[in-house]
Enzyme design. Structure first.
Site, mmCIF file in Angstrom:
data_model
loop_
_atom_site.group_PDB
_atom_site.id
_atom_site.type_symbol
_atom_site.label_atom_id
_atom_site.label_comp_id
_atom_site.label_asym_id
_atom_site.label_seq_id
_atom_site.Cartn_x
_atom_site.Cartn_y
_atom_site.Cartn_z
ATOM 1 N N SER A 131 0.835 -1.198 0.000
ATOM 2 C CA SER A 131 0.000 0.000 0.000
ATOM 3 C C SER A 131 0.874 1.255 0.000
ATOM 4 O O SER A 131 1.599 1.496 -0.960
ATOM 5 C CB SER A 131 -0.957 -0.055 1.195
ATOM 6 O OG SER A 131 -1.938 0.935 1.113
ATOM 7 N N GLU A 149 -12.062 8.997 -11.262
ATOM 8 C CA GLU A 149 -12.426 10.235 -11.940
ATOM 9 C C GLU A 149 -11.654 10.377 -13.241
ATOM 10 O O GLU A 149 -10.595 9.772 -13.433
ATOM 11 C CB GLU A 149 -12.135 11.450 -11.052
ATOM 12 C CG GLU A 149 -13.097 11.617 -9.889
ATOM 13 C CD GLU A 149 -12.939 12.971 -9.218
ATOM 14 O OE1 GLU A 149 -12.197 13.828 -9.752
ATOM 15 O OE2 GLU A 149 -13.567 13.167 -8.164
ATOM 16 N N HIS A 173 -3.926 -0.473 -4.580
ATOM 17 C CA HIS A 173 -5.394 -0.640 -4.474
ATOM 18 C C HIS A 173 -6.025 -0.255 -5.827
ATOM 19 O O HIS A 173 -7.050 0.421 -5.874
ATOM 20 C CB HIS A 173 -5.958 0.251 -3.360
ATOM 21 C CG HIS A 173 -5.398 -0.020 -2.002
ATOM 22 N ND1 HIS A 173 -5.790 -1.101 -1.243
ATOM 23 C CD2 HIS A 173 -4.484 0.665 -1.266
ATOM 24 C CE1 HIS A 173 -5.136 -1.067 -0.077
ATOM 25 N NE2 HIS A 173 -4.325 -0.023 -0.086
#
Length: 272
Positions: A131, A149, A173
């Site tokens: 991560s 987006e 992720h």
């Protein structure tokens, strides 16, 4: 590509399996020496370092690691403490947990710990991060932005990373949070950079020669802008959609490889 160090990297997209087969963490332990591994867990990025450190200590112990050490750094004075060097000196594997990648680089960059880790890597230790720990691996890292987006100049924020992997920007992720716009924005601003998006429970193992191999249950997306024909990143307004043409996209599941310097994707190796 990787720097001059001789160790390997394991860059994990987050949320790796810690209860089942543990394919990624099991592979990391194998690379670090199996039952002779000495694993160092660095929790500097974590909001709850005690909880996170204990979780990974348990998992690595269940996977047969001989010794596990935890270092939590809360300020740069601690990161420059020479007393910590004894914990670092004999580690065969280093694991950066998740959390906040900017906190990680701000606390560790250029410190005694940072220099000692690079010496370890030159001697062959494997360096891994999940991560936030994955994002910080590259020389330029994504520190924030908008998920799911359209790509604009405001979609992503970049900062200097730890520099274990040069010429590459990593996002984690990836599919789960719809982050392709973040990678496209980074690539539009400098198509020379290789953009790599790693799904959860998925990782890339990067060897000293710069060959990347995918591990885990998801996929890795590699965006190569070296043949980019056009980008409007320099003239677009902050909220205007970015244009980016002529980019090559690779989607790589487990076992597939990518040679960073040659920008070459390869299939799984044939079983021997």
């Amino acid at each position: 590509m990787t720097d001059t160090e001789t160790g390997s990297l394991v860059i994990i997209g987050g949320a790796e399996d810690k209860h089942g087969e543990c394919r990624i963490l099991r592979r990391l332990v194998e690379m670090a020496g199996g039952d002779r591994a000495r694993m160092l867990i660095l929790t500097a990025a974590a909001e709850e370092p005690g909880v996170v450190g204990a979780t990974y200590r348990r998992v690595f112990g269940e996977l047969g690691v001989a010794e596990t050490f935890i270092i939590h750094v809360s300020d740069r004075a601690q990161a420059n403490d020479p007393g910590l060097l004894s914990l670092l000196r004999h580690a065969t594997g280093v694991f950066f947990t998740g959390g906040d990648q900017l906190r990680l680089t701000a606390l560790l960059g250029g410190t005694t710990i940072d220099r000692a880790l690079r010496q370890l890597h030159r001697r062959g230790a494997v360096i891994a991060g999940t991560s936030a720990g994955a994002s910080a691996m590259s020389d330029t890292m994504i520190v924030g932005g908008h998920d799911d987006e359209t790509a604009t100049r405001n979609t992503v924020r970049l900062a200097p990373g730890m520099g274990w992997l040069t010429g590459v920007v990593v996002d984690q992720h990836f599919a789960q949070r719809g982050r392709i716009g973040r990678l496209l924005t980074a690539l539009a601003q400098n198509p020379r950079v290789l953009a790599v998006g790693i799904d959860e429970d998925t990782a890339v193992e990067v060897g000293p020669a710069g060959e990347l191999e995918v591990i885990g249950s998801g996929t890795v997306m590699v965006l190569d802008g070296s043949s980019c024909e056009h980008t409007n990143a320099s003239e677009a307004s902050s909220d205007q959609s970015l244009a980016l043409t002529g980019v090559t996209l690779h989607v790589l599941p487990a076992g597939y490889r990518f040679i960073i310097d040659e920008r070459l994707a390869l299939p799984r190796k044939e079983a021997e």
